[in-house]
Structures are given as C-alpha cells and as structure tokens.
Design a protein around this motif. Structure first.
Motif, PDB file in Angstrom:
ATOM      1  N   LYS A  58      66.307  50.811  72.486  1.00  0.00           N
ATOM      2  CA  LYS A  58      67.358  50.245  71.658  1.00  0.00           C
ATOM      3  C   LYS A  58      67.066  48.785  71.351  1.00  0.00           C
ATOM      4  CE  LYS A  58      72.350  49.666  71.290  1.00  0.00           C
ATOM      5  NZ  LYS A  58      73.667  49.907  71.911  1.00  0.00           N
ATOM      6  N   SER A  59      67.229  48.434  70.071  1.00  0.00           N
ATOM      7  CA  SER A  59      66.964  47.062  69.630  1.00  0.00           C
ATOM      8  C   SER A  59      67.925  46.071  70.284  1.00  0.00           C
ATOM      9  CB  SER A  59      67.102  46.987  68.108  1.00  0.00           C
ATOM     10  OG  SER A  59      67.084  45.673  67.653  1.00  0.00           O
ATOM     11  N   SER A  60      67.412  44.910  70.619  1.00  0.00           N
ATOM     12  CA  SER A  60      68.232  43.899  71.286  1.00  0.00           C
ATOM     13  C   SER A  60      69.256  43.268  70.347  1.00  0.00           C
ATOM     14  CB  SER A  60      67.335  42.802  71.868  1.00  0.00           C
ATOM     15  OG  SER A  60      66.561  42.198  70.836  1.00  0.00           O
ATOM     16  N   ASP A  61      68.994  43.264  69.028  1.00  0.00           N
ATOM     17  CA  ASP A  61      69.925  42.643  68.083  1.00  0.00           C
ATOM     18  C   ASP A  61      70.558  43.649  67.125  1.00  0.00           C
ATOM     19  OD1 ASP A  61      67.772  43.269  66.499  1.00  0.00           O
ATOM     20  OD2 ASP A  61      67.313  41.217  65.899  1.00  0.00           O
ATOM     21  N   GLY A  62      70.295  44.941  67.328  1.00  0.00           N
ATOM     22  CA  GLY A  62      70.886  45.979  66.494  1.00  0.00           C
ATOM     23  C   GLY A  62      70.066  46.349  65.276  1.00  0.00           C
ATOM     24  N   PHE A  63      69.030  45.565  64.925  1.00  0.00           N
ATOM     25  CA  PHE A  63      68.221  45.829  63.740  1.00  0.00           C
ATOM     26  C   PHE A  63      66.931  46.565  64.109  1.00  0.00           C
ATOM     27  CE2 PHE A  63      70.603  41.913  62.736  1.00  0.00           C
ATOM     28  CZ  PHE A  63      71.328  42.375  61.648  1.00  0.00           C
ATOM     29  N   THR A  64      66.553  47.491  63.248  1.00  0.00           N
ATOM     30  CA  THR A  64      65.313  48.241  63.452  1.00  0.00           C
ATOM     31  C   THR A  64      64.213  47.589  62.622  1.00  0.00           C
ATOM     32  OG1 THR A  64      66.621  50.267  63.678  1.00  0.00           O
ATOM     33  CG2 THR A  64      64.240  50.517  63.358  1.00  0.00           C
TER      34      THR A  64
ATOM     35  N   ASP B 262      56.960  46.064  62.430  1.00  0.00           N
ATOM     36  CA  ASP B 262      56.857  44.610  62.552  1.00  0.00           C
ATOM     37  C   ASP B 262      56.480  44.216  63.983  1.00  0.00           C
ATOM     38  OD1 ASP B 262      57.747  42.017  60.909  1.00  0.00           O
ATOM     39  OD2 ASP B 262      58.324  41.748  63.014  1.00  0.00           O
ATOM     40  N   ASP B 263      55.825  43.063  64.106  1.00  0.00           N
ATOM     41  CA  ASP B 263      55.384  42.612  65.422  1.00  0.00           C
ATOM     42  C   ASP B 263      56.559  42.236  66.324  1.00  0.00           C
ATOM     43  OD1 ASP B 263      52.948  42.170  66.947  1.00  0.00           O
ATOM     44  OD2 ASP B 263      53.570  40.064  67.015  1.00  0.00           O
ATOM     45  N   ARG B 264      57.742  42.009  65.726  1.00  0.00           N
ATOM     46  CA  ARG B 264      58.925  41.672  66.527  1.00  0.00           C
ATOM     47  C   ARG B 264      59.694  42.903  66.990  1.00  0.00           C
ATOM     48  NH1 ARG B 264      62.464  39.336  62.554  1.00  0.00           N
ATOM     49  NH2 ARG B 264      61.306  40.758  61.193  1.00  0.00           N
ATOM     50  N   SER B 265      59.222  44.072  66.625  1.00  0.00           N
ATOM     51  CA  SER B 265      59.974  45.296  66.923  1.00  0.00           C
ATOM     52  C   SER B 265      60.209  45.448  68.421  1.00  0.00           C
ATOM     53  CB  SER B 265      59.219  46.516  66.386  1.00  0.00           C
ATOM     54  OG  SER B 265      57.966  46.639  67.012  1.00  0.00           O
ATOM     55  N   ASP B 266      61.453  45.787  68.762  1.00  0.00           N
ATOM     56  CA  ASP B 266      61.784  46.003  70.178  1.00  0.00           C
ATOM     57  C   ASP B 266      62.751  47.168  70.354  1.00  0.00           C
ATOM     58  OD1 ASP B 266      64.046  44.870  69.111  1.00  0.00           O
ATOM     59  OD2 ASP B 266      64.368  43.447  70.736  1.00  0.00           O
TER      60      ASP B 266
ATOM     61  N   PRO C 129      62.551  49.196  49.421  1.00  0.00           N
ATOM     62  CA  PRO C 129      61.842  48.427  50.451  1.00  0.00           C
ATOM     63  C   PRO C 129      62.180  48.876  51.870  1.00  0.00           C
ATOM     64  CG  PRO C 129      63.696  47.173  49.605  1.00  0.00           C
ATOM     65  CD  PRO C 129      63.604  48.409  48.755  1.00  0.00           C
ATOM     66  N   SER C 130      61.187  48.811  52.728  1.00  0.00           N
ATOM     67  CA  SER C 130      61.414  48.971  54.161  1.00  0.00           C
ATOM     68  C   SER C 130      61.698  47.571  54.695  1.00  0.00           C
ATOM     69  CB  SER C 130      60.181  49.576  54.839  1.00  0.00           C
ATOM     70  OG  SER C 130      60.484  50.030  56.123  1.00  0.00           O
ATOM     71  N   LEU C 131      62.810  47.395  55.389  1.00  0.00           N
ATOM     72  CA  LEU C 131      63.301  46.061  55.735  1.00  0.00           C
ATOM     73  C   LEU C 131      62.698  45.510  57.032  1.00  0.00           C
ATOM     74  CD1 LEU C 131      67.097  46.512  54.873  1.00  0.00           C
ATOM     75  CD2 LEU C 131      65.173  46.013  53.357  1.00  0.00           C
ATOM     76  N   HIS C 132      62.899  44.209  57.219  1.00  0.00           N
ATOM     77  CA  HIS C 132      62.548  43.487  58.447  1.00  0.00           C
ATOM     78  C   HIS C 132      61.052  43.523  58.760  1.00  0.00           C
ATOM     79  CE1 HIS C 132      66.837  43.503  58.857  1.00  0.00           C
ATOM     80  NE2 HIS C 132      66.892  44.801  59.094  1.00  0.00           N
ATOM     81  N   PHE C 133      60.249  43.640  57.715  1.00  0.00           N
ATOM     82  CA  PHE C 133      58.796  43.632  57.910  1.00  0.00           C
ATOM     83  C   PHE C 133      58.260  42.267  57.473  1.00  0.00           C
ATOM     84  CE2 PHE C 133      54.400  44.500  56.496  1.00  0.00           C
ATOM     85  CZ  PHE C 133      53.888  44.997  57.683  1.00  0.00           C
ATOM     86  N   GLU C 134      57.957  41.435  58.456  1.00  0.00           N
ATOM     87  CA  GLU C 134      57.455  40.088  58.180  1.00  0.00           C
ATOM     88  C   GLU C 134      56.012  39.901  58.632  1.00  0.00           C
ATOM     89  OE1 GLU C 134      60.118  37.325  59.985  1.00  0.00           O
ATOM     90  OE2 GLU C 134      61.881  38.023  58.844  1.00  0.00           O
ATOM     91  N   ARG C 135      55.718  40.398  59.814  1.00  0.00           N
ATOM     92  CA  ARG C 135      54.365  40.267  60.358  1.00  0.00           C
ATOM     93  C   ARG C 135      53.980  41.608  60.978  1.00  0.00           C
ATOM     94  NH1 ARG C 135      55.407  36.399  63.323  1.00  0.00           N
ATOM     95  NH2 ARG C 135      55.559  37.393  65.369  1.00  0.00           N
ATOM     96  N   PRO C 136      52.863  42.207  60.538  1.00  0.00           N
ATOM     97  CA  PRO C 136      52.493  43.537  61.038  1.00  0.00           C
ATOM     98  C   PRO C 136      52.355  43.582  62.556  1.00  0.00           C
ATOM     99  CG  PRO C 136      51.124  42.910  59.176  1.00  0.00           C
ATOM    100  CD  PRO C 136      51.886  41.692  59.570  1.00  0.00           C
ATOM    101  N   ASN C 137      52.764  44.697  63.108  1.00  0.00           N
ATOM    102  CA  ASN C 137      52.571  44.941  64.542  1.00  0.00           C
ATOM    103  C   ASN C 137      51.097  44.731  64.885  1.00  0.00           C
ATOM    104  OD1 ASN C 137      52.038  46.384  67.041  1.00  0.00           O
ATOM    105  ND2 ASN C 137      54.050  47.339  66.796  1.00  0.00           N
TER     106      ASN C 137
END
Length: 746
Positions: free
Chosen positions: A248-254, A258-262, A402-410
């Motif tokens: 489960k994401s820590s901030d609710g966003f999927t 992205d490299d920030r994915s959690d 668009p696929s959202l929240h993609f800033e820096r590739p994993n």
C-alpha cells in the motif's frame, strides 16, 4: 519463414526473421456493445474518459456525507469516534442511494441489500441500455452474467446491519448473499444464461470477462454481462496497513513504473460491459466499442512466495493470449498494465512483457504502456475491468490517456532497450495507414491467477452518412415526472455535445426501440437536431402538464385490471391498452416510416402513445437500415436506502403504519382493506396504495408473502385457501380474506 501464432510452441524461441501471419477475420471475435461504470469521482463512462484524458487523479479524502454511517457502525455508543482517521482513496460520492422502485424492490428490503449488489444491479442494467437493449429486449435470452467479486472486506454490510439494528430481519438474507450480486440482474430481466461469481483476488473481473468470452464462444451464452464492483466498507487509517510491506502506498497515490513507487493507492467503483459475437453484432446493427480478439489465464504455481508475482507466468499468459487472438504481436501498440506501483511488481511485469515481445521482434519502444491505477488506485477484484474499459475507450477515441505520477523511471527497469515506453501524456494513437489499433490488458491476482486480453479497434460502422429529410420521431418516458424532466435535459445536453456527430435517425431509433416505455410519456416530431434541441429546451423551461403543441405531446397513464372502479383520466384497463396498441401498430404498418408521416397521422399516433399504447417500434423502420448508437440511459431516481440507527427496521410485530388507500370512486374502503394495507405498507415501506396494485409489482416476493401471512395469523385472520400471487390485486386479496371470515374458516 512464415508462421501462424496459433501453431507456435510458446516456450520455443523464434528468430528475428520469424514472422506471424495476420488473421483479420475470426468467428471467435467478441464485440463490446455496451458499457457502464461509476469509478471514483466519475459517475458515468463519459466523465471517466474525460478524467483520464485530463490526467486527473481521483484520490481524495473520504466524503463527509459518508462519514456518519461509518461512525454509527463503529461507535454506536462511544466517544472514541473523535479519534477516527479516514484513509485517502478514489472514493465514490455515495453508496447509500438506490432506485428501488425501478427494480420493483420495496424500500424496506432495499435498506437491507448490500450496496455492492445495488450498485452492480444499476450498472449492469445501464450497460444493457447503453447497448440499445433496454427494457425487456433480453428477457428469456441466453445471456450470462460473470462478476469479479471478493467478500474479503473487514466490514461487510451484513455485519453493519447487526451493529445498527436490534434485530436483523430474515429478509436481509438474499440481499447479502454474495452469489446473488451476479444473479440479481438475471432475476430482474429473466436472463437464462449462466450467472456466477469469480474470485481470483485482483484479477477477478478481467478473468470474468475472459470466462464470459469463452462461454459465448462455446455456445453456452448468446450474450454476456461481465463486470466487477468494489466498495471500501471500512476506509479507516491504521498503523498496521500494508504500506509497511510495500503493497500500500504511503501517500495514497499509485506511482506506477516511477522510481518513487512504494505501493498502490486504493479506489472503489463498479463497471459492466455487454459482450456479443462480433458477426452477430454486425448483423444486428449494434454499436461496437471494440473487439476482443483473444484472451488467456493461468496460475503462478510455485514462486518466491504465494503472494509474490511470477514473471515467467506473466510472460506465458501474454503469449497464450496472443496465440488465442492469432495476431502479430508487433501490431500491439499499447498495453494497459497491471501496474501495481510496487518495487517488486513493476520490474517483474516490464521484464515479462519484454521477454514476450522479444520472441518476435527486436524493435525498441514501439509499444506504449500505462496503468489506470495511477488515476484511481487499485479496485482490488474490480481492477481488471477498469483497465479494460480504459483500453476500450482509448481504442474508440483513438487517443492514449496519460499514465500519472511518472517522473523518473524505476531504476530497476531498462526502458531504453525494451519494446515499451511509458505514455505519460495525452497523445493521438498513431498507427500504420490502414491498420487497426490493437492493445493488451493485463491483470494479475494476489492469488497467483493471471489474465491477459487482446483488444482490437472496431471497424467504423457509421450508418446513413447522407442526411435524411425529416420528420423524425423521438419518444421519451420515465416512471415519474421528475425522471422524465431529467431525461429531457440529459438528451438536450447530449444533442448539443454531439451536434456534428451521429445520425438523428439512429438516435431516434435507439431511443424508441431500445428502451422500455413507462407511464410518463413524451413524444416529439422534429426535422433536425437543431429543431429537436430547441423543442427540448422549450420543454425544460415549461411544465410538461401544460404543454400544448402540435408536435409535442405529453401524457401519463396507469393500467388497472378493469374499469369498474375507474377514478381518473390516467386510468386505463389492460384491455384498453391492448386496443390502443393494436391501433398504433396498425397505423405504423400502413405508414412504413417516420419520413412518410403527415401531421394528422403523427397526432393520432402521439395520442395513442401517451394513452399507453405498447408500440412495436421496429414497424416504423422497416425501410431503413438504422443502427443502434449510444444515447442517454434511464435516469435512476435514487433515494437513501440505509438502515439508519435512529430509524430502525422492526423485524417483528405489526407496527402502526398509516397507508392512504385510493382507486375506488366512492372513496370508501373496508376494515379488512385498511388492515391489509397497514401490513403491506410496513412490509413494502409505502404510504399510498392503489387497490388495483399487484403485491409483486410493488416490490413484494415470496419471503414477504410469508411475512404477510404470519402477520395475518397473529391477528387471527383466517388465511386458508387465500393466496398472494402475481396477477391478483390488493382488492381481490382483501375480498378473499373477507369471504374466509364470512365462512367462519379460522
């Protein structure tokens, strides 16, 4: 060397020079002919598509309007509710509203029905109407229902009922049985195909579509409804939530890929599609959104852990779906990914897709990829159909949202040398000249069950490109005047937004033939879209009951068993309705088409229609090749159906329930009628009762019949030989009870 995909060994690598023969026509193809959804902030398909294109994220705070119901369930007599913290998700605005009257369900029973069941019932019916088969067009047909659903919620509705009600009525049983979520629409419309629940965790609803297509192909079904529904019953933050395990994401966003994915956010909603063999859909002039070319499902088997993804199994299921579709994988230009947004899941999924493509091509970054979870989070067992509908709408509109929240590739994903790239902006879906767009949809379950479906763009089937000279006839109706006014307004907006699109003949044909016609009716003659918009605008700004126009007619009727106690102008006998119908259909048969209709003829037909004639609209279109199109659906008149703790449902005893009787010219009623009305009023939660009413048409059923009999026996009313069954009116049943008393048969 040329090779058909259907012949290759999935585990055997192909050389770069190996090609796949494209099969363009297949009797296995399944058409998507109807859509409906309510997902997060989007209350319909059009809003859902707009939100996707605009790059909106539906994750938000829990709606204030829903908080009180949760507090009642958790803290009926506690002050701890002030400490309650709600989670952030893609929430629906409301889950307590339902149009129980439309589905002939008493409000007292509707209060006890799981919102999952109510939401899916409305959504499944809306998908059928969207396809142009509203009313009873599918009654008796071999239409199946396949629903992806899991009841693993920490707080199910039946538990909520036990919390807020002192005694839960037995009437709640069917409304909280999981299997009936799928079969309720079958019961309502008399659908004869298989009805089943599918629970493979997150992949449930995509597997439901796969099984629906297989059932159609095998001949078990002629059509099939497939769907999913997910409600977050207990949206409460907890320190034990899954973001500590990377699920489960820590901030609710999927943040998929992205490299920030959690981890994943979460969402809720319901969606349904109506499926039909492609060739039959073409023959029947159906509106086709997209085509299912092939699909497959499999299992992870043994992997790192029972809940961990298996890349090899994911690759295998994609290859099997391509094989089933008999397509060249290089023609796939978009994949709607499972896209969990987890550190473990995303790299495994991308590697599986890459490995599958590499068996056929070394091309780089030719296939876009995205995930609807970045917009609405994970809807658990309903996730698959949400991604499916996104892909269908993308094909229909030839755009990639668009696929959202993609800033820096994993950092663990090698996109540069892979066949895929993340589509992070709204773009035109380009393809080779003359080639149809194709895509894949993946959904992988926590259970280890994986599913992949191949979709293809529908060949344009726009009919009647030549603008015909009118007149056209549009008939609209609803159960209540407020609903009809709302429908008029929706049609006005629809026509304004599609002024340059579609054919008015197709629109009128679908609205007339593809809908059930209710007691409040409006019929309009028009020569063009512009004129129709003007007339609808005029209707919106005036009271319908005061309409006096030679090309607009409004009326209301009420069918009663006979005319012996006729009380109002709106009442007609069933025999009268049959006569009106016969006259209207004979008139249409002579005319042959709307274009041949003169003013006098229209006036005669319009008057018969508003009087209650059951018109066979197909007779009006015998000389035209009209096609079904997507037009506004029935406007459900929803009201709150919830067991409020301050207004508990009494499951025992005959509580006083004042019911107004009407339907007799004299206005006089017997003591037995008042007594029976009080029982019916409480069981059906009604305040007014027409003595010509049928118990079952008011929302009654066999369980309520038993309760009615129990109440009568408590009052020492003899019921031997007295039956409550469809076709018998309230007046007749009361009379039979009185005759029993006269006979002394207690």
């Amino acid at each position: 060397m040329r090779k058909k995909l259907i012949d290759f060994e999935i585990n055997a690598p192909l050389s770069q020079n190996d090609k796949i023969q494209l099969t363009t026509i297949s009797n296995k193809d399944i058409a998507v002919i109807g859509l409906s959804c309510r997902i997060g902030k989007s209350n319909d398909v059009n809003l859902f598509w707009q939100n996707l294109c605009n790059g909106n994220d539906d994750i938000r705070e829990f709606p204030d309007a829903r908080k009180d119901d949760i507090r009642r369930a958790l803290f009926s007599e506690s002050s701890e509710e002030d400490k309650l913290l709600f989670s952030r998700s893609a929430f629906l605005d409301e889950i307590d509203k339902f149009d129980h009257q439309f589905f002939s369900i008493s409000r007292i029973e509707a209060n006890l029905i799981d919102p999952n069941q109510r939401l899916f019932l409305e959504t499944a019916y809306a998908a059928i109407e969207d396809a142009g088969y509203g009313g009873r067009r599918l009654s008796g047909s071999q239409t199946g229902v396949f629903l992806g659903y899991s009841g693993d919620s920490a707080l199910e509705y039946k538990h909520y009922l036990k919390t807020v009600l002192s005694d839960v009525p037995a009437l709640s049983m069917s409304g909280n049985a999981k299997s009936i979520i799928a079969s309720r629409i079958s019961y309502f419309l008399d659908l004869k195909g298989p009805s089943m629940l599918v629970d493979t965790a997150c992949s449930s609803s995509l597997v439901a579509i796969h099984l629906a297509c297989k059932s159609i192909r095998s001949g078990e079904c002629d059509l099939a409804i497939a769907g999913g529904v997910k409600i977050i019953a207990l949206p409460v933050d907890s320190t034990s939530d899954g973001h500590h395990t990377g699920i489960k994401s820590s901030d609710g966003f999927t943040k998929t890929f992205d490299d920030r994915s959690d981890g994943m956010g979460s969402g809720e909603g319901t969606a349904a599609v109506l499926l039909k063999p492609l060739q039959q859909a073409i023959n029947d002039g159906d509106h086709i959104y997209a085509v299912v070319k092939g699909s497959a499902w499999n299992q992870d088997g043994t992997s790192v852990s029972i809940t961990a993804p298996n890349g090899s199994a994911q690759e295998h299921v994609i290859l099997k779906a391509w094989q089933d579709a008999e397509i060249n994988p290089e023609t796939i230009s978009y994949i709607e990914a499972n896209g969990t947004g987890t550190k473990l899941g995303d790299p495994i999924e991308v590697q599986a897709i890459t490995s599958a493509f590499r068996k056929f091509t070394n091309r780089k970054q030719f296939c876009a990829i995205g995930s609807v979870k970045s917009n609405v989070g994970s809807l658990d067992h309903a996730s698959g159909i949400v991604g499916f509908i996104k892909a269908v709408l993308a094909l229909k509109n030839r755009k990639l949202p668009p696929s959202l929240h993609f800033e820096r590739p994993n950092r663990n994903i090698e996109f540069v040398d892979s066949p895929i790239y993340v589509n992070n902006k709204l773009s035109e879906w380009e393809t080779e000249p003359g080639a149809l767009r194709r895509c894949g949809v993946s959904s992988f379950g926590l259970s280890g069950t994986n599913c992949h479906i191949v979709l293809e763009e529908a060949i344009s089937s726009e009919s009647n490109p030549i603008v015909e000279k009118g007149p056209y006839i549009l008939a609209l109706s609803a159960m209540f005047p407020e609903g009809l006014k709302q429908l008029v307004n929706v049609y006005r907006t629809f026509l304004i937004n599609t002024l340059e699109q579609g054919n008015l003949g197709d629109i009128c044909f679908t609205a007339n033939w593809g809908r059930l016609h209710y007691s409040h009716r409006l019929i309009i003659k028009t020569s063009s879209k512009e004129e129709l918009i003007e007339k609808l605008d005029w209707i919106c700004n005036n009271e319908m009951s005061t309409i006096r126009h030679n090309e607009i007619y409004y009326g209301v009727h009420n069918v009663v068993p006979d005319l012996k106690s006729k009380r109002s102008e709106a009442d007609i006998a069933a025999t009268e309705q049959e006569l009106f119908s016969l006259q209207a259909n004979k008139l249409i048969s002579v005319i042959g088409s709307a274009q041949q209709m003169v003013d006098f003829t229209f006036t005669k037909l319009a008057k018969l229609y508003i009087l209650g004639a059951d018109i066979e609209w197909s007779l009006l279109y015998t000389d035209k090749d009209y096609r079904k199109v997507s037009v506004p659906i029935y406007p459900f008149m929803r009201s709150r159906c919830w067991p409020d703790i301050h207004n508990e449902i009494q499951s025992d005893g005959l509580a006083h329930h004042s019911v107004s009787l009407f339907g007799r010219l004299s206005g006089e009623y017997t003591l037995m009628e008042y007594l029976l009305a009080s029982i019916w009023g409480r069981l059906l939660d009604i305040q007014e009762l027409n003595i010509h009413s049928d118990f079952f048409q008011l929302g009654g059923h066999s369980l309520l019949v038993i309760q009615c009999e129990v109440e009568l026996e408590k009052l020492k009313v003899p019921i031997d030989g007295v039956v409550i069954e469809p076709g018998l009116t309230f007046e007749q049943i009361a009379k039979n009870l009185e005759l029993n008393i006269d006979k002394g048969g207690a």
